[in-house]
Design a protein around this motif. Structure first.
Motif, PDB file in Angstrom:
ATOM      1  N   ALA A  80       0.659  -0.767  -0.291  1.00 61.36           N
ATOM      2  CA  ALA A  80      -0.077  -0.059   0.049  1.00 61.36           C
ATOM      3  C   ALA A  80       1.127   1.092   0.081  1.00 61.36           C
ATOM      4  CB  ALA A  80      -0.878  -0.055   0.913  1.00 61.36           C
ATOM      5  N   ALA A  81       2.059   1.530   0.799  1.00 58.99           N
ATOM      6  CA  ALA A  81       2.952   2.669   0.901  1.00 58.99           C
ATOM      7  C   ALA A  81       3.537   2.655  -0.505  1.00 58.99           C
ATOM      8  CB  ALA A  81       3.673   2.161   1.710  1.00 58.99           C
ATOM      9  N   ARG A  83       1.980   2.130  -3.013  1.00 63.99           N
ATOM     10  CA  ARG A  83       1.349   2.716  -4.650  1.00 63.99           C
ATOM     11  C   ARG A  83       0.878   4.020  -3.861  1.00 63.99           C
ATOM     12  NH1 ARG A  83      -2.006  -2.472  -3.315  1.00 63.99           N
ATOM     13  NH2 ARG A  83      -3.190  -1.616  -1.519  1.00 63.99           N
ATOM     14  N   ARG A  84       0.999   4.529  -3.133  1.00 67.08           N
ATOM     15  CA  ARG A  84       0.727   5.941  -2.269  1.00 67.08           C
ATOM     16  C   ARG A  84       1.456   6.361  -2.650  1.00 67.08           C
ATOM     17  NH1 ARG A  84      -0.928   3.400   2.668  1.00 67.08           N
ATOM     18  NH2 ARG A  84       1.172   3.995   4.082  1.00 67.08           N
ATOM     19  N   ARG A  86       2.740   6.403  -5.961  1.00 64.85           N
ATOM     20  CA  ARG A  86       3.192   6.103  -7.719  1.00 64.85           C
ATOM     21  C   ARG A  86       1.752   7.462  -8.070  1.00 64.85           C
ATOM     22  NH1 ARG A  86       1.559   0.526  -8.683  1.00 64.85           N
ATOM     23  NH2 ARG A  86       2.922  -0.844  -7.528  1.00 64.85           N
TER      24      ARG A  86
END
Length: 111
Positions: A80-81, A83-84, A86
């Motif tokens: 998740a980190a 993805r954030r 990007r």
């Protein structure tokens, strides 16, 4: 005349790691790899065990199951980190449902 080397015992001739049983070191390494990648099969292969063997150990060892769950949470948080970090997802590649408003022209454009 040269003597032939003494015969090796079968036990030493084919010495290789025992991948048929879980050890504490294997279990710890499995948890470490699982926390990094989040994939059970990959983590199991990294320690020379099968995915099925990992699930069998999970079923019979509650502490291992607890650490497994924690490792999966760590892997999910890392993903998740990443993805954030990007930029936003392009609308054509988004998993969000498509709406007719997505096809509207931008403001100030005449059809």
């Amino acid at each position: 005349m040269q003597q032939p080397p003494p015969p090796q015992s079968p036990r030493n001739a084919f010495a290789r790691p025992d991948n048929s049983r879980w050890t504490g070191d294997k279990a710890a390494e499995f948890i470490k790899v699982l926390a990094g990648c989040g994939m059970v099969a990959r983590a199991a292969r990294s320690v020379g065990m099968s995915r099925q063997a990992a699930y069998r150990l999970r079923a019979r060892a509650p502490q291992f199951a607890f650490l497994w769950d924690e490792a999966v949470k760590v892997a999910a948080a890392r993903k998740a980190a990443a993805r954030r970090g990007r930029g936003p997802v392009h609308p054509l590649l988004s998993r969000a449902p498509y709406t007719p408003e997505d096809m509207r022209d931008g403001p100030g454009r005449d059809g």
